[in-house]
Write an enzyme that holds these catalytic residues in place. Structure first.
Site, PDB file in Angstrom:
ATOM      1  N   ALA A  64       0.867  -1.170   0.000  1.00  0.00           N
ATOM      2  CA  ALA A  64       0.000   0.000   0.000  1.00  0.00           C
ATOM      3  C   ALA A  64       0.906   1.223   0.000  1.00  0.00           C
ATOM      4  O   ALA A  64       2.047   1.159   0.469  1.00  0.00           O
ATOM      5  CB  ALA A  64      -0.870  -0.018   1.244  1.00  0.00           C
ATOM      6  N   GLY A 110       0.499  -4.936   0.962  1.00  0.00           N
ATOM      7  CA  GLY A 110      -0.688  -4.975   0.103  1.00  0.00           C
ATOM      8  C   GLY A 110      -0.432  -5.672  -1.224  1.00  0.00           C
ATOM      9  O   GLY A 110      -1.370  -6.177  -1.849  1.00  0.00           O
ATOM     10  N   GLU A 113      -0.794  -9.248  -0.407  1.00  0.00           N
ATOM     11  CA  GLU A 113      -2.230  -9.437  -0.131  1.00  0.00           C
ATOM     12  C   GLU A 113      -3.030  -9.466  -1.433  1.00  0.00           C
ATOM     13  O   GLU A 113      -3.988 -10.225  -1.570  1.00  0.00           O
ATOM     14  CB  GLU A 113      -2.722  -8.329   0.808  1.00  0.00           C
ATOM     15  CG  GLU A 113      -2.151  -8.509   2.218  1.00  0.00           C
ATOM     16  CD  GLU A 113      -2.435  -7.332   3.135  1.00  0.00           C
ATOM     17  OE1 GLU A 113      -2.079  -6.197   2.748  1.00  0.00           O
ATOM     18  OE2 GLU A 113      -3.010  -7.531   4.210  1.00  0.00           O
ATOM     19  N   GLU A 133       4.518  -5.165   7.386  1.00  0.00           N
ATOM     20  CA  GLU A 133       3.777  -4.101   8.068  1.00  0.00           C
ATOM     21  C   GLU A 133       4.250  -3.813   9.496  1.00  0.00           C
ATOM     22  O   GLU A 133       4.303  -2.665   9.915  1.00  0.00           O
ATOM     23  CB  GLU A 133       2.272  -4.425   8.095  1.00  0.00           C
ATOM     24  CG  GLU A 133       1.561  -4.186   6.774  1.00  0.00           C
ATOM     25  CD  GLU A 133       1.633  -5.369   5.818  1.00  0.00           C
ATOM     26  OE1 GLU A 133       2.433  -6.299   6.071  1.00  0.00           O
ATOM     27  OE2 GLU A 133       0.890  -5.364   4.827  1.00  0.00           O
TER      28      GLU A 133
HETATM   29  N1  COA Z   1       4.601   3.098  -0.626  1.00  0.00           N
HETATM   30  C1  COA Z   1       5.013   4.255  -1.188  1.00  0.00           C
HETATM   31  N2  COA Z   1       6.122   4.383  -1.920  1.00  0.00           N
HETATM   32  C2  COA Z   1       6.848   3.278  -2.111  1.00  0.00           C
HETATM   33  C3  COA Z   1       6.507   2.027  -1.565  1.00  0.00           C
HETATM   34  C4  COA Z   1       5.317   1.965  -0.799  1.00  0.00           C
HETATM   35  N3  COA Z   1       4.876   0.827  -0.278  1.00  0.00           N
HETATM   36  N4  COA Z   1       7.449   1.123  -1.919  1.00  0.00           N
HETATM   37  C5  COA Z   1       8.359   1.767  -2.678  1.00  0.00           C
HETATM   38  N5  COA Z   1       7.994   3.072  -2.789  1.00  0.00           N
HETATM   39  C6  COA Z   1       8.703   4.135  -3.515  1.00  0.00           C
HETATM   40  C7  COA Z   1       9.921   4.632  -2.761  1.00  0.00           C
HETATM   41  O1  COA Z   1       9.544   5.573  -1.778  1.00  0.00           O
HETATM   42  C8  COA Z   1      10.731   5.228  -3.881  1.00  0.00           C
HETATM   43  O2  COA Z   1      10.162   6.474  -4.225  1.00  0.00           O
HETATM   44  P1  COA Z   1      11.136   7.767  -4.468  1.00  0.00           P
HETATM   45  O3  COA Z   1      11.995   7.354  -5.637  1.00  0.00           O
HETATM   46  O4  COA Z   1      10.192   8.866  -4.809  1.00  0.00           O
HETATM   47  O5  COA Z   1      11.906   7.955  -3.216  1.00  0.00           O
HETATM   48  C9  COA Z   1      10.447   4.293  -5.054  1.00  0.00           C
HETATM   49  O6  COA Z   1       9.235   3.622  -4.727  1.00  0.00           O
HETATM   50  C10 COA Z   1      11.521   3.246  -5.257  1.00  0.00           C
HETATM   51  O7  COA Z   1      11.695   2.547  -4.049  1.00  0.00           O
HETATM   52  P2  COA Z   1      13.110   2.364  -3.307  1.00  0.00           P
HETATM   53  O8  COA Z   1      12.841   2.147  -1.858  1.00  0.00           O
HETATM   54  O9  COA Z   1      14.014   3.491  -3.680  1.00  0.00           O
HETATM   55  O10 COA Z   1      13.619   1.025  -3.996  1.00  0.00           O
HETATM   56  P3  COA Z   1      14.686  -0.024  -3.386  1.00  0.00           P
HETATM   57  O11 COA Z   1      15.019  -0.926  -4.495  1.00  0.00           O
HETATM   58  O12 COA Z   1      15.745   0.658  -2.658  1.00  0.00           O
HETATM   59  O13 COA Z   1      13.827  -0.870  -2.284  1.00  0.00           O
HETATM   60  C11 COA Z   1      11.884  -2.033  -1.452  1.00  0.00           C
HETATM   61  C12 COA Z   1      12.751  -1.675  -2.681  1.00  0.00           C
HETATM   62  C13 COA Z   1      10.642  -2.763  -1.952  1.00  0.00           C
HETATM   63  C14 COA Z   1      12.682  -2.961  -0.503  1.00  0.00           C
HETATM   64  C15 COA Z   1      11.495  -0.744  -0.699  1.00  0.00           C
HETATM   65  O14 COA Z   1      10.953   0.176  -1.634  1.00  0.00           O
HETATM   66  C16 COA Z   1      10.488  -0.937   0.401  1.00  0.00           C
HETATM   67  O15 COA Z   1      10.809  -1.415   1.478  1.00  0.00           O
HETATM   68  N6  COA Z   1       9.212  -0.534   0.166  1.00  0.00           N
HETATM   69  C17 COA Z   1       8.171  -0.582   1.153  1.00  0.00           C
HETATM   70  C18 COA Z   1       7.678  -1.984   1.353  1.00  0.00           C
HETATM   71  C19 COA Z   1       6.626  -2.032   2.430  1.00  0.00           C
HETATM   72  O16 COA Z   1       6.874  -1.817   3.595  1.00  0.00           O
HETATM   73  N7  COA Z   1       5.393  -2.355   2.017  1.00  0.00           N
HETATM   74  C20 COA Z   1       4.304  -2.510   2.913  1.00  0.00           C
HETATM   75  C21 COA Z   1       3.518  -1.267   2.999  1.00  0.00           C
HETATM   76  S1  COA Z   1       2.174  -1.471   4.145  1.00  0.00           S
END
Ligand code: COA
Length: 258
Positions: A64, A110, A113, A133
């Site tokens: 999400a 999400g 999910e 989460e």
């Molecule tokens: N919500 C909002 N933005 C998200 C996102 C999320 N769940 N997951 C990734 N993004 C965004 C990042 O903020 C980044 O945006 P920016 O370039 O404007 O800063 C872009 O997507 C790329 O992500 P980034 O984190 O730079 O990529 P990465 O390869 O370093 O890491 C992940 C990849 C998936 C490990 C990391 O993005 C992450 O942990 N995301 C969140 C996962 C999460 O907790 N999901 C559950 C949400 S309830």
């Protein structure tokens, strides 16, 4: 630009979640667009199977959209989960047409999910799946605490949820979280291959099979009773007449879904 790209080929609708710059994170707009597109697909007789995947080669859906709910209060949090579940996740699970998730990279929160609400999951070898989460101080809200234990067992689900860890594709395969793991470039072909094996069968019977299978996971519903009811209902359908008479006449059935 649309958050959802659609393409129909041979009665198979492929929906691509299209926010690659945010790793296809599900904001409200995307959830609602995907829900509306699926609603339309349910009413379109020319669509028989749906595939959901993510844009790019890095993520299916990275969860999400965290930026949207970071400042929410209790009530807003509840509304977010309830609306999302009703508008999208339950809609997919109860879809009258089979929905296949083609998990092409990160499927987190999400995103996992979403994949778990689909009827069948196929993953690319670079896929990473998890429910992170609790690392954000929240719990899964789009059905993750319910569907993950159903798929991988309670112990492994608890481990994944409490550790906020990510599972690699091969491990997901070994736990039954996905049905197949294939190289990324073969992912959509594999999902289509499954879809094409579904297509020759009775859409009406598949609809009733979905209802019966799902009933076993709904509280207050007896899956065996639902199976008896839906089994009986099949006998009044044109598809049943077509399927049985084609068998007896040694011809191929031509199902209409009625
Ligand atoms: N919500 C909002 N933005 C998200 C996102 C999320 N769940 N997951 C990734 N993004 C965004 C990042 O903020 C980044 O945006 P920016 O370039 O404007 O800063 C872009 O997507 C790329 O992500 P980034 O984190 O730079 O990529 P990465 O390869 O370093 O890491 C992940 C990849 C998936 C490990 C990391 O993005 C992450 O942990 N995301 C969140 C996962 C999460 O907790 N999901 C559950 C949400 S309830």
């Amino acid at each position: 630009m649309s958050n959802i790209l659609s393409e129909t080929q041979n009665q198979v609708l492929t929906l691509k979640i299209n926010r690659p710059e945010k790793l296809n994170a599900l904001n409200r707009e995307t959830i609602s667009e995907l829900g509306n597109t699926l609603d339309e697909a349910m009413n379109n007789k020319d669509i028989r199977v749906i595939i959901i995947t993510g844009s790019g080669n890095k993520a299916f859906v990275a969860g999400a959209d965290i930026s949207e709910f970071a400042s929410f209060n209790n009530q807003e949090g509840k509304d977010l989960a309830r609306n999302g579940q009703q508008e999208l996740f339950d809609l997919i699970e109860n879809s009258t047409k089979p929905v296949i998730a083609a998990v092409n990279g990160f499927a987190l929160g999400g995103g996992l999910e979403l994949a778990m609400s689909c009827h069948i999951r196929v993953a690319s070898d670079n896929a990473r799946m998890g429910l992170p989460e609790v690392s954000l101080g929240v719990i899964p809200g789009y059905g993750g605490t319910q569907r993950l234990p159903q798929l991988v067992g309670r112990g492994k689900a608890n481990e994944m949820i409490f550790t906020a860890g990510m599972m690699k594709a091969d491990e997901a395969l070994s736990y039954g979280l996905v049905n197949y793991v294939v190289p990324q470039e073969e992912l959509l072909t594999k999902a289509q291959e499954i879809a094409y094996k579904i297509l020759p069968n009775s859409p009406k019977a598949i609809e009733k099979a979905i209802i019966a299978v799902n009933a076993g996971y709904q509280s207050g519903t007896n899956g065996f009773d639902t199976e008896i009811k839906e089994f009986g209902n099949c006998f009044g359908t044109e598809d049943f007449k077509e399927g049985t008479s084609a068998f007896l006449n040694k011809t191929k059935p031509n199902f209409t879904g009625n």
